[in-house]
Design an enzyme around this catalytic site. Sequence first.
Site, PDB file in Angstrom:
ATOM      1  CB  SER A 132      41.857  38.278  37.117  1.00  0.00           C
ATOM      2  OG  SER A 132      41.358  39.347  37.859  1.00  0.00           O
ATOM      3  CE  LYS A 204      45.191  39.556  36.069  1.00  0.00           C
ATOM      4  NZ  LYS A 204      46.388  39.811  36.737  1.00  0.00           N
ATOM      5  CG  HIS A 207      41.625  42.508  34.525  1.00  0.00           C
ATOM      6  ND1 HIS A 207      42.444  42.587  35.640  1.00  0.00           N
ATOM      7  CD2 HIS A 207      40.419  42.136  34.989  1.00  0.00           C
ATOM      8  CE1 HIS A 207      41.742  42.291  36.711  1.00  0.00           C
ATOM      9  NE2 HIS A 207      40.522  42.010  36.349  1.00  0.00           N
ATOM     10  CG  ASN A 208      46.218  43.616  36.273  1.00  0.00           C
ATOM     11  OD1 ASN A 208      45.235  42.890  36.163  1.00  0.00           O
ATOM     12  ND2 ASN A 208      47.303  43.245  36.908  1.00  0.00           N
ATOM     13  CD  GLU A 211      42.934  45.380  39.767  1.00  0.00           C
ATOM     14  OE1 GLU A 211      42.806  44.360  39.060  1.00  0.00           O
ATOM     15  OE2 GLU A 211      43.724  45.417  40.727  1.00  0.00           O
TER      16      GLU A 211
END
Length: 500
Positions: A132, A204, A207-208, A211
């Site tokens: 990231s 991940k 996480h996105n 985001e």
Amino acid sequence: MADKKSDIGLVGLAVMGQNLALNIADHGFQISVYNRTASKTDAFVAENPNTPGGLVGTQTLEEFVQSLERPRKVIILVQAGRATDAVIDGLTELLEPDDIIIDGGNALWTDTIRREKDLNAKGFRFVGSGVSGGEEGARFGPSLMPGGKESAWNELKPIWEAIAAKVDADTGKPIDGAEPGKPVEGGVTCTTYIGENGAGHYVKMVHNGIEYGDMQMICEAYQLMGNLLGMEPKEMSETFGTWNEGVLDSFLIEITTDILQQTDPETGVPFVDIVLDTAGQKGTGKWTAVNALDMGISAPLIAEAVFARCISAVKDERVAASEVLKADVPGFDGDKEEFTQAIHDALYCSKICSYAQGFQLMREAQNEYDWNLNFGEISMIWRGGCIIRAAFLQKIFEAYQRDENLANLLLDPFFKSEIERCEANWRKVVAAGAIHGVPIPAFSSALAYYDSYRSARLPANLLQAQRDYFGAHTYERTDKPRGEFFHIDWPEADRPQLKM
Ligand code: ATR
């Protein structure tokens, strides 16, 4: 070609690949690089002749593989999907047992599970690692989320720990000074072993998704400042700048502060005013929302953030609709300073709900895939090197330190008291959005999530009765133990007909 074999190799010299390769070389590791289009390799190596570890350009996959120290470690950074499979197929012809392939792309975690299984069966080792932080992160310190067999991770660990972002152990603040060739001393490294097979890429992906939510929430704050308070971008920038000193201190608030200061070089108008309001997406937010639906876990804020991009994309239709659907809404006449603080609080509470949802997803996924995720460590490695980097993550880290089995972040004493402190303002903002016709899907969805989660009784009793009525789907009773199902024989006479 260098006499010495390289410590590691990297395939795929697009922006991320080049930056990660330079980061690795800056930390003293010799790295071989290969790209399908050889001219890119030549240009890249020629442009960077003096890295501390050294870049070794190779023209063929054979030459690339032969240039690596055994067990070979090969990072793949090409487009996720078919390109990754094509590169893996090419490599497996040439690698030897125990060699390690590391996929650093944005792979779908189920692809990573499949790839690891296939590669293990052939005697290779595989690490699916989330990377990231975009271009800048890759170059000067990303947050790295590796998944796979622990033995493979242990081989990769010294390199991953050297190149990852570092944060201060006590404050969680990113440590600056990641000068090329000068590794940062001390601090906590933003990488840790996440878990088996697809765990790294799964984390991940979440996480996105988070985001997407963070970005949408900031956009809603911006829209309220503009539509209701009549603030100009420069004034908004000052406000975001102040917010960045407090609980909302984060990379995304910081870049928003900068963006709102920027003028368009061509026209001199505020840059944001010249940018067309249609958002693109590459799919990881959608994957997160789809996965939430698949697992039956409530993560509406992430889904709303994806849908907000979808509706932004139908610009022409919206422009046409704006001429037809003219809501009769009153203008805002409240106190500007008070409402600015209310927007801040709404953003903060919504953000807490968004992260709560993201961690709920990971909690369910670990049961589904038999992972053993450490939520404290995950929040710790997100404190630096990634787009959702925020001071707030330190508080999540502390929450999981207090209770590693926390059922929901909302139940942690710190977050509970923070929401109680800001809740009235959050409700005020959501109500104002509705009254004045400003769409704030993330703020309002977060509030609905909070109110649903804290409701001992929801109206699903009526819903289940409806299901029993038309489909004999049965129901459980409030006066009988859970797990016993009942059905009423609804009278045939007087039943409404589906056919009119
Ligand atoms: P960007 O970061 O620019 O969006 P990307 O499109 O995600 O990059 O990835 C492009 C990289 O994947 C390039 O290194 C590309 O190689 P070329 O420079 O030769 O195009 C690599 N790539 C894409 N498909 C590939 C394939 N089938 N085999 C090998 N490499 C491939």
